[in-house]
Write an enzyme that holds these catalytic residues in place. Structure first.
Site, PDB file in Angstrom:
ATOM      1  CG  ASP A 144       0.609   4.674   2.656  1.00 17.18           C
ATOM      2  OD1 ASP A 144       0.150   5.027   1.567  1.00 17.18           O
ATOM      3  OD2 ASP A 144       1.035   3.520   2.871  1.00 17.18           O
ATOM      4  CE  LYS A 201       0.890   2.474  -0.166  1.00 19.89           C
ATOM      5  NZ  LYS A 201       0.868   1.461   0.885  1.00 19.89           N
ATOM      6  CB  CYS A 258       4.558   2.744   2.506  1.00 18.84           C
ATOM      7  SG  CYS A 258       3.549   1.261   2.782  1.00 18.84           S
TER       8      CYS A 258
END
Ligand code: VGL
Ligand code: ZN
Length: 196
Positions: A8, A106, A151
């Protein structure tokens, strides 16, 4: 075989992003530095539709930071972030993304969040990451990216569960909240994650 997973690292989590992580940009240089040590580099992208359940804007009367129940799971409400194909969902221009071989998306289902790069928060649908790594004969995975207590934490805990030797490169991660990040790192370590 060893892989690097970049979690991310997207504009919305960086300086001036909608979900800015303090000093988040500090991960970019260390990542650019180590990326060449890996023959396989995979990135995850948070990739939400605009009607995503994690956005406070989709819950009238609620605000960012509130927690709601969604199908019996606690859902923290966030500012709109990483909307599919938006500028905020892009890698930063300064990330050396050329050697990234695969991107795992995701949080794509509007009805459920996905902090882990392996599956959604209800562990209902897998993203395909585990199978991808296994087909490539990867047994050992190193992790960098954002955000330590969300995350990164959920991705590396799943990585352990999936049977990978799992390491986190500390100068390549950043959290939102320092005490929460430190607690997350302790959790990871107690589950067998190696911190480098
Ligand atoms: C993340 C909050 C919401 C992360 C993603 O990448 O850690 N955090 N969506
Ligand atoms: Zn998200």
């Amino acid at each position: 075989m060893k892989a690097l997973i970049i979690v991310d690292v997207q504009n919305d989590f960086l300086i001036k992003g909608s979900l800015e992580v303090p000093c988040g940009n500090d991960v970019i240089e260390p990542i650019n530095h180590i990326i060449k040590n890996y023959s396989l580099v995979v990135a995850t992208k948070d990739w939400h539709p605009s009607d995503h359940v994690s956005f406070a804007s989709n819950h009238p009367g609620k605000k960012v930071g509130d927690v709601v129940k969604v199908d019996n799971l606690d859902q923290i409400l966030w500012p709109d972030h990483c909307v599919q194909k938006s500028k905020g969902s892009d890698f930063p221009a300064t990330l050396n993304a050329k050697t990234i071989k695969k991107i795992i998306f995701k949080g794509t289902n509007s009805q459920i969040d996905s902090y882990s790069g392996f599956h959604d928060n209800g562990k209902i649908h897998s993203t395909g990451l585990s199978d991808y790594l296994k087909v490539k004969n990867i047994t050992s995975v190193d992790y960098v990216g954002l955000v330590t207590e969300y995350c990164i934490k959920f991705t590396v805990l799943d990585s352990i569960e999936e049977g990978f030797k799992t390491r986190v490169i500390l100068n390549g991660i950043k959290g939102i909240n320092l005490p929460e990040s430190n607690k997350a790192l302790n959790d990871m370590q107690s589950k067998g994650v190696e911190l480098l």
